[in-house]
Structures are given as structure tokens and as C-alpha cells.
Design an enzyme around this catalytic site. Structure first.
Site, PDB file in Angstrom:
ATOM      1  N   SER A   1       3.980  -6.519  -3.277  1.00 20.92           N
ATOM      2  CA  SER A   1       3.876  -6.659  -1.574  1.00 20.92           C
ATOM      3  C   SER A   1       4.644  -8.094  -1.602  1.00 20.92           C
ATOM      4  O   SER A   1       3.979  -9.167  -1.715  1.00 20.92           O
ATOM      5  CB  SER A   1       2.414  -6.473  -1.485  1.00 20.92           C
ATOM      6  OG  SER A   1       2.428  -6.729   0.230  1.00 20.92           O
TER       7      SER A   1
ATOM      8  N   THR B   1       0.835  -1.168  -0.033  1.00 14.52           N
ATOM      9  CA  THR B   1      -0.001   0.126  -0.072  1.00 14.52           C
ATOM     10  C   THR B   1       1.006   1.265   0.065  1.00 14.52           C
ATOM     11  O   THR B   1       0.525   2.193  -0.624  1.00 14.52           O
ATOM     12  CB  THR B   1      -1.007   0.181   1.103  1.00 14.52           C
ATOM     13  OG1 THR B   1      -1.817  -1.040   1.204  1.00 14.52           O
ATOM     14  CG2 THR B   1      -1.781   1.427   1.187  1.00 14.52           C
TER      15      THR B   1
ATOM     16  N   CYS C   1      -9.766  -5.568   1.804  1.00 10.69           N
ATOM     17  CA  CYS C   1      -9.618  -4.301   2.401  1.00 10.69           C
ATOM     18  C   CYS C   1     -10.948  -3.845   2.889  1.00 10.69           C
ATOM     19  O   CYS C   1     -10.943  -2.784   3.621  1.00 10.69           O
ATOM     20  CB  CYS C   1      -8.856  -3.332   1.340  1.00 10.69           C
ATOM     21  SG  CYS C   1      -7.326  -3.783   0.814  1.00 10.69           S
TER      22      CYS C   1
END
Length: 377
Positions: free
Chosen positions: A195, A70, A321
Site C-alpha cells: 500500500s 485492502t 482498522c
């Protein structure tokens, strides 16, 4: 409990665990200092950087490590928009991008910029012709497109988008969080984010790669760490473990990916056969090998997840999320499919056919009982 939520986070790869334990003893010092233990930490950091860069198709000096995927997206989007402010203030993004992209876009809009979202078809694939038309508009500073959707697994037309961006002179930010370590990274990007915990590395490590020649200015205060791109002390042991996991996943993915894809094909075929009123979502062919999402009519996703958890299965519903909120998934809304009663199954490394068979055996009765409690036969 069969863990079937790898798209949220992949269990730590054994190679990452071994590398982490070793690096905790040898890579704990400040890599910016000049004494021996610090030089050792710096060497480990740069070796990890080179390994990650090679697998992602970048140069080592283009790669920086962040505290998360993020943060990498936020830095990539806002830094590129700041660096190209004289060119224009228009941002183009696919409608099903990860929430980190959309949140950065909201910040850009509040700061006076404009945002154009490009729609998708019912499989979740961005309209490449519409994307090309959007990036060709004067004043476009940046375009964003993920390699593959994080909720339904559909692969995006990154190659076509990169060609359109090149013709328009617009940099392309590619979010490769779900595909890195599983599929080759498409070329043509100007900024790449990823990520580590998605490929079996430790949480707390993201990747921000910025091609040489791409205009970019950090939205953060100046800091000398990570080529002045990411402030703060580098977590060298975690970065070393992330690189080890990525290297191991890339080496084994040819076999693992084919095996997982066959298991996903089985789920895609069997769920509609076993459970009435079910829609399997996403592209059946142009997709990630490990993700499938389906929606069950007359069933709330939260209730379905709770019952599957009681039956011993860890799966997710909607966006990872936004799963703790009552807001429908923006991805499923953009696709025009059923936004409630959806289950995302994402297979981790080491999943077995028996795990999938057990899931398929339990699911029909779980759905039947929930529907019966609501008076639906």
C-alpha cells in the site's frame, strides 16, 4: 503537533509531491488510447511499474496497481482461491494478519471453503512449525503471512513459511504493507500486496504482484485494465507519485531506519521506567524499525489517545482498522496480552529526538491523571 502514527499512514514524501504535480500535467490522459497524450500517460505508468517491480523484487509484468492495499489483498486472496479451486478449498493464515485478509477469509468460508488460523507467541510471531504443518494438509489452496505485524511491529518468519509452502506446492500470499520501502522484501512469495500511503506515497494506490505461473482468476467481472486483474481507470499521476516515494524511501532507509530504530529502543526502555504497570508489546529485536506498542493497566486506550491528542500528540490505539469501534484488537487477543489501554507509536520520516523526548515527558502525567480519575493510585 508531533505526528506519531505513520503505521496508519505516512505523510506524503516530498518526492511523491513533486512527481504528483508533474504527472497531473503530463499523465492525465487515458493510457489505453493511441494518441500522443495517451502514449505519454502509458509511458509514465509503465515506468512507474518497472520502478516498483524492481524494488519489490518482481517483474514489471507481474505488477498491477489497485485502488488500495485492502483491495490488493482481497483480489490476491480471493483470486488465488478461485484459481486453485480444483486443488482444494482450504486457506491457511496467521492469527494476526491484517483485517483485510481475515475479511477475505470470511467470504471464503461463507462460500463453503475452510480456514485455518495459525497461532502466535506473546511477541506476535507466528509459530513457523505449526504454519508448515498447516500448509502441508491436503487440499490447501493458499497460505497468507504478513512480513511484519501492523500493530506491534513483530517480523514474521516469511522465509521459513515460503520454504514450507514450496515443499507443499502451496502458493504464499505475503502482505508487505508495513515493510515495503522500509525493509527488503523477503523472497519466496507467489503473491505480494502493498500500500503506497504506508511508504509516503498518495492514498488510493495499492500493489498486487502475482508471480508468473501462479494460478489466479479475478473474482471481479472481466476488465481489460491492468492485465485483466484490476478493473477501472488507472490513476496514473498517483501511481507515478507512489513509485517516486518508494524509490526515495528505499534509497534513504538505511540511515532513516537505523535512526528510527534507536528512537524506538529509547521508547521501549523509558516507558516502563517512567510509567508504572506498563507492558511493552512485540518482539524487541525482530521488529520493524518504526513501531512500538505498549499497554497501560487501569487505562482505556480511547481515553489515553484523547488526552495525548489534547497534549499535542497524534498516536493510535489497537488496530487502525478497528480503532473507531469498541471491539478489542484481534492481534493483541491472539498474542494473549492486555487488549485495553494500549498505545501504538509509529515514527514517520523526519521525526526528531526532541519529538520523542517531549512524548516521554508528557506521557507519565497523562496516565497518572486518567488513573486518578478512576480512583487508581
Amino acid at each position: 503537533m508531533p505526528y506519531l502514527d505513520a503505521a496508519s499512514t505516512e505523510p506524503l514524501h516530498p518526492a511523491a509531491r513533486d512527481a504528483l504535480l508533474t504527472a497531473l500535467d503530463s499523465g492525465w490522459a487515458d493510457p489505453a488510447r493511441l494518441y500522443g497524450t495517451a502514449r505519454r500517460a502509458q509511458m509514465l505508468l509503465e515506468q512507474a511499474r518497472a520502478e516498483v517491480a524492481e524494488i519489490l523484487g518482481a517483474r514489471p509484468d507481474e505488477v498491477a496497481f489497485t485502488s488500495s492495499g485492502t483491495q490488493a489483498v482481497h483480489l490476491g486472496v480471493l483470486g488465488a482461491l478461485r484459481g486453485r479451486r480444483r486443488v482444494g478449498r482450504h486457506l491457511v493464515a496467521g492469527a494476526v494478519e491484517h483485517s483485510s485478509v481475515l475479511h477475505a477469509a470470511e467470504v471464503h468460508e461463507r462460500d463453503g471453503g475452510t480456514v485455518e488460523t495459525v497461532g502466535v507467541d506473546r511477541t506476535g510471531r507466528v509459530d513457523d512449525a505449526a504454519f508448515a504443518a498447516a500448509v502441508s494438509r491436503p487440499g490447501t489452496a493458499l497460505a497468507c503471512l504478513q512480513t511484519a505485524n501492523h500493530e506491534v511491529g513483530t517480523l514474521q518468519p516469511v522465509a521459513e513459511a515460503a520454504e514450507a509452502c514450496l515443499a507443499a506446492g502451496v502458493p504464499l500470499l505475503v502482505d508487505a504493507a508495513q515493510s515495503a520501502g522500509r525493509l527488503p522484501v523477503p523472497g519466496g512469495w507467489s503473491i505480494l500486496t502493498a500500500s503506497a500511503h504506508k511508504w509516503g506515497g498518495p492514498a488510493g494506490v495499492g500493489v498486487l504482484a502475482i508471480r508468473k505461473g501462479t494460478r489466479w482468476r479475478s473474482p471481479y467481472p472481466q476488465d481489460e485494465r491492468e492485465r485483466r486483474r484490476v478493473p477501472g481507470f488507472e490513476n496514473v499521476p498517483a501511481v507515478v507519485a507512489a513509485a517516486a516515494a518508494l524509490r526515495a524511501r528505499a534509497a534513504e532507509e538505511a540511515a532513516q531506519g537505523a535512526r528510527m530504530s534507536a528512537l524506538i529502543d529509547r521508547i521501549r526502555a523509558e516507558v516502563p521506567r517512567l510509567v508504572p504497570d506498563v507492558e511493552v508489546i512485540g518482539d524487541p529485536v525482530r521488529r520493524l524499525p518504526h513501531i512500538v506498542t505498549f499497554s497501560c493497566l487501569y487505562v482505556e486506550g480511547e481515553a489515553l489517545l484523547t488526552e495525548l491528542d489534547r497534549a499535542g500528540f497524534a498516536v493510535s490505539s489497537g488496530s487502525s482498522c478497528t480503532a473507531s469501534t469498541l471491539r478489542p484488537s484481534h492481534v493483541l487477543e491472539a498474542m494473549g496480552v492486555l487488549t485495553h489501554g494500549n498505545v501504538r507509536v509509529s515514527l514517520p520520516r523526519g521525526v526528531t529526538g526532541d519529538d520523542v523526548d517531549r512524548f516521554l515527558a508528557v506521557l507519565p502525567d497523562v496516565v497518572r491523571r486518567i488513573r486518578a480519575s478512576l480512583g487508581v493510585q
